[in-house]
Design a protein around this motif. Structure first.
Motif, PDB file in Angstrom:
ATOM      1  N   ARG A 174       8.272  -8.001  16.795  1.00 10.56           N
ATOM      2  CA  ARG A 174       7.979  -7.072  15.702  1.00 10.56           C
ATOM      3  C   ARG A 174       6.500  -6.704  15.751  1.00 10.56           C
ATOM      4  NH1 ARG A 174       9.159  -9.181   9.888  1.00 10.56           N
ATOM      5  NH2 ARG A 174       7.013  -9.930  10.003  1.00 10.56           N
ATOM      6  N   ILE A 175       6.202  -5.410  15.868  1.00 12.90           N
ATOM      7  CA  ILE A 175       4.815  -4.969  16.016  1.00 12.90           C
ATOM      8  C   ILE A 175       4.305  -4.205  14.791  1.00 12.90           C
ATOM      9  CG2 ILE A 175       4.895  -4.900  18.533  1.00 12.90           C
ATOM     10  CD1 ILE A 175       5.369  -1.891  18.370  1.00 12.90           C
ATOM     11  N   MET A 176       5.147  -4.029  13.784  1.00 12.35           N
ATOM     12  CA  MET A 176       4.698  -3.380  12.552  1.00 12.35           C
ATOM     13  C   MET A 176       5.628  -3.779  11.422  1.00 12.35           C
ATOM     14  SD  MET A 176       4.488   0.718  11.648  1.00 12.35           S
ATOM     15  CE  MET A 176       4.520   1.253   9.931  1.00 12.35           C
ATOM     16  N   ALA A 177       5.044  -4.034  10.244  1.00 14.24           N
ATOM     17  CA  ALA A 177       5.836  -4.285   9.041  1.00 14.24           C
ATOM     18  C   ALA A 177       4.975  -3.922   7.843  1.00 14.24           C
ATOM     19  CB  ALA A 177       6.283  -5.744   8.965  1.00 14.24           C
ATOM     20  N   THR A 178       5.403  -2.967   7.072  1.00 13.58           N
ATOM     21  CA  THR A 178       4.668  -2.570   5.882  1.00 13.58           C
ATOM     22  C   THR A 178       5.653  -2.239   4.775  1.00 13.58           C
ATOM     23  OG1 THR A 178       2.955  -1.068   4.999  1.00 13.58           O
ATOM     24  CG2 THR A 178       4.531  -0.126   6.554  1.00 13.58           C
ATOM     25  N   THR A 179       5.286  -2.563   3.541  1.00 13.29           N
ATOM     26  CA  THR A 179       6.126  -2.302   2.384  1.00 13.29           C
ATOM     27  C   THR A 179       5.320  -1.554   1.344  1.00 13.29           C
ATOM     28  OG1 THR A 179       7.422  -4.310   2.774  1.00 13.29           O
ATOM     29  CG2 THR A 179       7.538  -3.350   0.572  1.00 13.29           C
ATOM     30  N   ASP A 180       5.895  -0.484   0.804  1.00 11.72           N
ATOM     31  CA  ASP A 180       5.184   0.304  -0.200  1.00 11.72           C
ATOM     32  C   ASP A 180       6.186   1.188  -0.940  1.00 11.72           C
ATOM     33  OD1 ASP A 180       3.042   1.470  -1.644  1.00 11.72           O
ATOM     34  OD2 ASP A 180       1.754   1.324   0.115  1.00 11.72           O
ATOM     35  N   THR A 181       5.692   1.856  -1.983  1.00 13.47           N
ATOM     36  CA  THR A 181       6.475   2.876  -2.678  1.00 13.47           C
ATOM     37  C   THR A 181       6.362   4.150  -1.853  1.00 13.47           C
ATOM     38  OG1 THR A 181       5.916   1.844  -4.793  1.00 13.47           O
ATOM     39  CG2 THR A 181       6.820   4.085  -4.860  1.00 13.47           C
ATOM     40  N   VAL A 182       7.392   4.465  -1.098  1.00 15.60           N
ATOM     41  CA  VAL A 182       7.298   5.457  -0.035  1.00 15.60           C
ATOM     42  C   VAL A 182       7.873   6.802  -0.474  1.00 15.60           C
ATOM     43  CG1 VAL A 182       8.083   6.028   2.300  1.00 15.60           C
ATOM     44  CG2 VAL A 182       7.318   3.711   1.764  1.00 15.60           C
ATOM     45  N   ILE A 183       7.092   7.869  -0.222  1.00 18.72           N
ATOM     46  CA  ILE A 183       7.598   9.232  -0.387  1.00 18.72           C
ATOM     47  C   ILE A 183       8.457   9.600   0.817  1.00 18.72           C
ATOM     48  CG2 ILE A 183       6.960  11.662  -0.601  1.00 18.72           C
ATOM     49  CD1 ILE A 183       4.306  10.714  -1.858  1.00 18.72           C
ATOM     50  N   PRO A 197       2.558   7.630  -2.920  1.00 19.28           N
ATOM     51  CA  PRO A 197       1.802   8.217  -4.022  1.00 19.28           C
ATOM     52  C   PRO A 197       0.405   7.616  -4.105  1.00 19.28           C
ATOM     53  CG  PRO A 197       3.993   7.553  -4.745  1.00 19.28           C
ATOM     54  CD  PRO A 197       3.783   6.962  -3.383  1.00 19.28           C
ATOM     55  N   SER A 198      -0.566   8.437  -4.485  1.00 19.25           N
ATOM     56  CA  SER A 198      -1.932   7.970  -4.686  1.00 19.25           C
ATOM     57  C   SER A 198      -2.086   7.445  -6.111  1.00 19.25           C
ATOM     58  CB  SER A 198      -2.918   9.110  -4.441  1.00 19.25           C
ATOM     59  OG  SER A 198      -4.206   8.791  -4.924  1.00 19.25           O
ATOM     60  N   GLY A 199      -3.180   6.742  -6.367  1.00 20.62           N
ATOM     61  CA  GLY A 199      -3.485   6.316  -7.723  1.00 20.62           C
ATOM     62  C   GLY A 199      -3.912   7.471  -8.604  1.00 20.62           C
ATOM     63  N   ASN A 200      -4.216   8.636  -8.006  1.00 21.09           N
ATOM     64  CA  ASN A 200      -4.612   9.823  -8.758  1.00 21.09           C
ATOM     65  C   ASN A 200      -3.451  10.796  -8.800  1.00 21.09           C
ATOM     66  OD1 ASN A 200      -7.350   8.952  -9.104  1.00 21.09           O
ATOM     67  ND2 ASN A 200      -7.737   9.524  -6.986  1.00 21.09           N
ATOM     68  N   ALA A 201      -3.101  11.268 -10.005  1.00 22.53           N
ATOM     69  CA  ALA A 201      -1.986  12.197 -10.155  1.00 22.53           C
ATOM     70  C   ALA A 201      -2.248  13.463  -9.349  1.00 22.53           C
ATOM     71  CB  ALA A 201      -1.801  12.546 -11.633  1.00 22.53           C
ATOM     72  N   GLY A 202      -1.203  13.955  -8.679  1.00 21.61           N
ATOM     73  CA  GLY A 202      -1.326  15.175  -7.884  1.00 21.61           C
ATOM     74  C   GLY A 202      -1.756  14.938  -6.454  1.00 21.61           C
ATOM     75  N   SER A 238       2.575   8.587 -10.555  1.00 25.85           N
ATOM     76  CA  SER A 238       1.696   7.948  -9.587  1.00 25.85           C
ATOM     77  C   SER A 238       0.362   7.554 -10.191  1.00 25.85           C
ATOM     78  CB  SER A 238       1.432   8.907  -8.417  1.00 25.85           C
ATOM     79  OG  SER A 238       0.783  10.079  -8.874  1.00 25.85           O
ATOM     80  N   SER A 239       0.178   7.746 -11.532  1.00 27.43           N
ATOM     81  CA  SER A 239      -1.101   7.402 -12.131  1.00 27.43           C
ATOM     82  C   SER A 239      -1.284   5.895 -12.133  1.00 27.43           C
ATOM     83  CB  SER A 239      -1.169   7.943 -13.562  1.00 27.43           C
ATOM     84  OG  SER A 239      -0.118   7.389 -14.328  1.00 27.43           O
ATOM     85  N   GLY A 240      -2.539   5.477 -12.125  1.00 29.02           N
ATOM     86  CA  GLY A 240      -2.843   4.057 -12.076  1.00 29.02           C
ATOM     87  C   GLY A 240      -3.267   3.651 -10.689  1.00 29.02           C
ATOM     88  N   SER A 241      -3.577   2.391 -10.535  1.00 26.42           N
ATOM     89  CA  SER A 241      -4.080   1.901  -9.258  1.00 26.42           C
ATOM     90  C   SER A 241      -2.913   1.641  -8.320  1.00 26.42           C
ATOM     91  CB  SER A 241      -4.880   0.619  -9.483  1.00 26.42           C
ATOM     92  OG  SER A 241      -5.287   0.069  -8.270  1.00 26.42           O
ATOM     93  N   ARG A 242      -3.019   2.129  -7.102  1.00 30.50           N
ATOM     94  CA  ARG A 242      -1.974   1.933  -6.105  1.00 30.50           C
ATOM     95  C   ARG A 242      -2.333   0.775  -5.201  1.00 30.50           C
ATOM     96  NH1 ARG A 242      -0.544   2.631  -0.964  1.00 30.50           N
ATOM     97  NH2 ARG A 242      -2.624   3.265  -0.336  1.00 30.50           N
TER      98      ARG A 242
END
Length: 264
Positions: A174-183, A197-202, A238-242
């Motif tokens: 396994r050469i990559m593994a990442t977990t996130d809230t994905v678009i 999503p970014s921590g900044n809306a838009g 997406s507001s708040g810290s990501r």
């Protein structure tokens, strides 16, 4: 009477008139295509180093030996480094057996997702409820062999993206593994781009993962904050810290899978 110069008076008058007519034309030709001033050009300057006396942080050098391979146990040797023969569900199930009840890190997985993956392929199980998505294949390391790209759906639109390669001995790594809230996840050449999503809306954050031969893994080599077209500036989901992606040992959207259930 003949002219002292021997020229006819009428001819001299015609020559003088022709000269007068040509003068404005000659002046006009001199202006055509000429350089026109664009004003004062600003002086070029390089970046200015602020607070030069401050002792900055030190970046440790990369380990020349590379990162230790994250071999997947419980998988039969891969013939001729052909990862197309790997069953992605059996692969993720093998990782679950090797890392049971892990909640965080590259192997972290919610309990409900773990239970659903263990049930994948069982008699009477609904295949549409299996969180392991259709795999994709692409040569990401440049060795002429495809790598296996696996996506696992988590609750609340989170997703784990994992990439595997087979070495010359047939061991799956396994050469990559990442977990996130994905678009979305995209392939661009030999790069994997994860949009979240970014921590900044838009705005959204696009992280590019690229193969690093020294570290023998896919690393996040570029991160861009991109404004989403047509998005307002009001508060959104997406507001708040990501939080940053959780990574392991390791243009255009991915095309739809082909009839065989996989895509290149």
């Amino acid at each position: 009477m003949s002219s002292p110069s021997g020229a006819h008076p009428g001819r001299r008058a015609a020559t003088g008139l022709l000269t007068v007519l040509l003068l404005p034309l000659t002046g006009a030709c001199g202006d055509t295509g000429g350089l026109v001033s664009a004003g004062v050009t600003p002086t070029a300057s390089g970046p200015v180093h602020l607070w030069p006396g401050r002792a900055g942080a030190v970046v440790p050098p990369a380990d020349p030996g590379g990162a230790p391979p994250e071999y997947v146990p419980g998988i039969a040797p891969v013939p001729d480094q052909n990862v197309h023969v790997i069953d992605p569900v059996a692969l993720v199930q093998a990782e679950l057996r090797d890392h049971p009840n892990v909640q965080t890190g590259p192997d972290g997985m919610p309990g409900e997702t773990s239970a659903a993956i263990r049930a994948c392929g069982a008699e009477g199980a609904d295949p549409r409820k299996c969180p392991v998505l259709t795999p994709y294949y692409r040569d990401l390391t440049g060795n002429g062999k495809d790598e296996l790209i696996v996506g696992i759906e988590y609750p609340e639109q989170q997703m784990s993206v994992r990439v595997y390669t087979a070495d010359a001995e047939g061991r799956l790594n396994r050469i990559m593994a990442t977990t996130d809230t994905v678009i979305s996840v995209e392939l661009a050449g030999r790069d994997v781009i994860v949009r979240v999503p970014s921590g900044n809306a838009g705005y959204e954050v696009n992280t590019t993962w690229s193969w690093d031969a020294t570290q023998r893994s896919m690393l996040p080599t570029r991160e861009q904050i991109v404004r989403v077209p047509g998005q307002g500036s009001g508060p959104g989901p997406s507001s708040g810290s990501r939080p940053g992606p959780s990574s392991g040992s390791g243009s255009g959207p991915i095309p739809s899978p082909g009839p065989a259930g996989a895509a290149r």
